[in-house]
Motif scaffolding. Structure first.
Motif, mmCIF file in Angstrom:
data_model
loop_
_atom_site.group_PDB
_atom_site.id
_atom_site.type_symbol
_atom_site.label_atom_id
_atom_site.label_comp_id
_atom_site.label_asym_id
_atom_site.label_seq_id
_atom_site.Cartn_x
_atom_site.Cartn_y
_atom_site.Cartn_z
ATOM 1 N N SER A 30 42.968 35.164 41.649
ATOM 2 C CA SER A 30 41.714 35.917 41.620
ATOM 3 C C SER A 30 41.712 37.008 42.686
ATOM 4 C CB SER A 30 40.523 34.974 41.805
ATOM 5 O OG SER A 30 40.652 34.246 43.003
ATOM 6 N N VAL A 34 40.568 40.517 39.297
ATOM 7 C CA VAL A 34 40.477 40.021 37.920
ATOM 8 C C VAL A 34 39.123 40.272 37.259
ATOM 9 C CG1 VAL A 34 42.250 38.266 38.304
ATOM 10 C CG2 VAL A 34 39.842 37.683 38.691
ATOM 11 N N ILE A 135 43.904 31.823 35.590
ATOM 12 C CA ILE A 135 43.534 32.571 36.793
ATOM 13 C C ILE A 135 43.143 31.561 37.864
ATOM 14 C CG2 ILE A 135 42.020 34.303 37.812
ATOM 15 C CD1 ILE A 135 41.563 35.366 34.926
#
Length: 176
Positions: A30, A34, A135
């Motif tokens: 992250s 993102v 993620i």
């Protein structure tokens, strides 16, 4: 000879396609930007409409509602994938679980990432849970690595979050 070239060419194409598929499924951090700034701004509005009455106007938590920013929040989510955070949002608010839409939940995650001093990027955070699972919530290892250069140099935190007056009571629940 022509058949051998076609066979080798087919193998090369198959190998390239396999590598491309594997790379697209690899996880990313992250801390790599993102979400978009617009998503985080939308998430901030949703937060104040939906979440601030329990978690506080400064994301610091109220009573048993945990903080959604700061070191305890970051530490509890560090290394976990964003799908887990998305699934946790499904349990909120405790009086109306699953009442937050996918679009709103994704915007909330973007806002929480921004509040955790993670940089925005050019691509929107995906709504798809399988993509969110790739993620990882991670601010990086170097102190200040994810802050804008001026903030990292001065040790300043992320820009302050807007505050509004909010009730100080709400249902009790745990985030972790």
């Amino acid at each position: 000879m022509g058949r051998t070239r076609r066979t080798i060419g087919g193998i090369v194409i198959l190998a390239c396609a396999t590598l491309a598929a594997q790379q697209s499924q690899q996880s990313r951090s992250s801390a790599s930007g993102v979400y978009t700034a617009d998503q985080a701004a939308t998430g901030e509005k949703i937060y104040f409409d939906t979440c601030a009455s329990c978690h506080g106007p400064d994301l610091a938590g109220i009573e048993r509602a945990p903080a959604l920013a700061g070191s305890s929040f970051v530490d509890s989510w560090q290394g976990k994938d964003l799908r887990r955070l998305r699934d946790r949002i499904d349990t909120m608010p405790p009086t109306a679980p699953r009442s937050i839409s996918d679009a709103d939940a994704t915007a909330l995650i973007a806002f929480l990432l921004r509040a955790s001093e993670m940089p925005s990027g050019t691509a929107a955070l995906p709504r798809d849970r399988e993509q969110l699972a790739r993620i990882t919530f991670d601010r990086g290892t170097a102190a200040g690595a994810n802050r804008p250069p001026a903030a990292a140099a001065t040790g300043a935190a992320a820009p302050p979050v807007s505050t509004t007056s909010a009730p100080t009571t709400g249902p009790s629940f745990e985030w972790t």
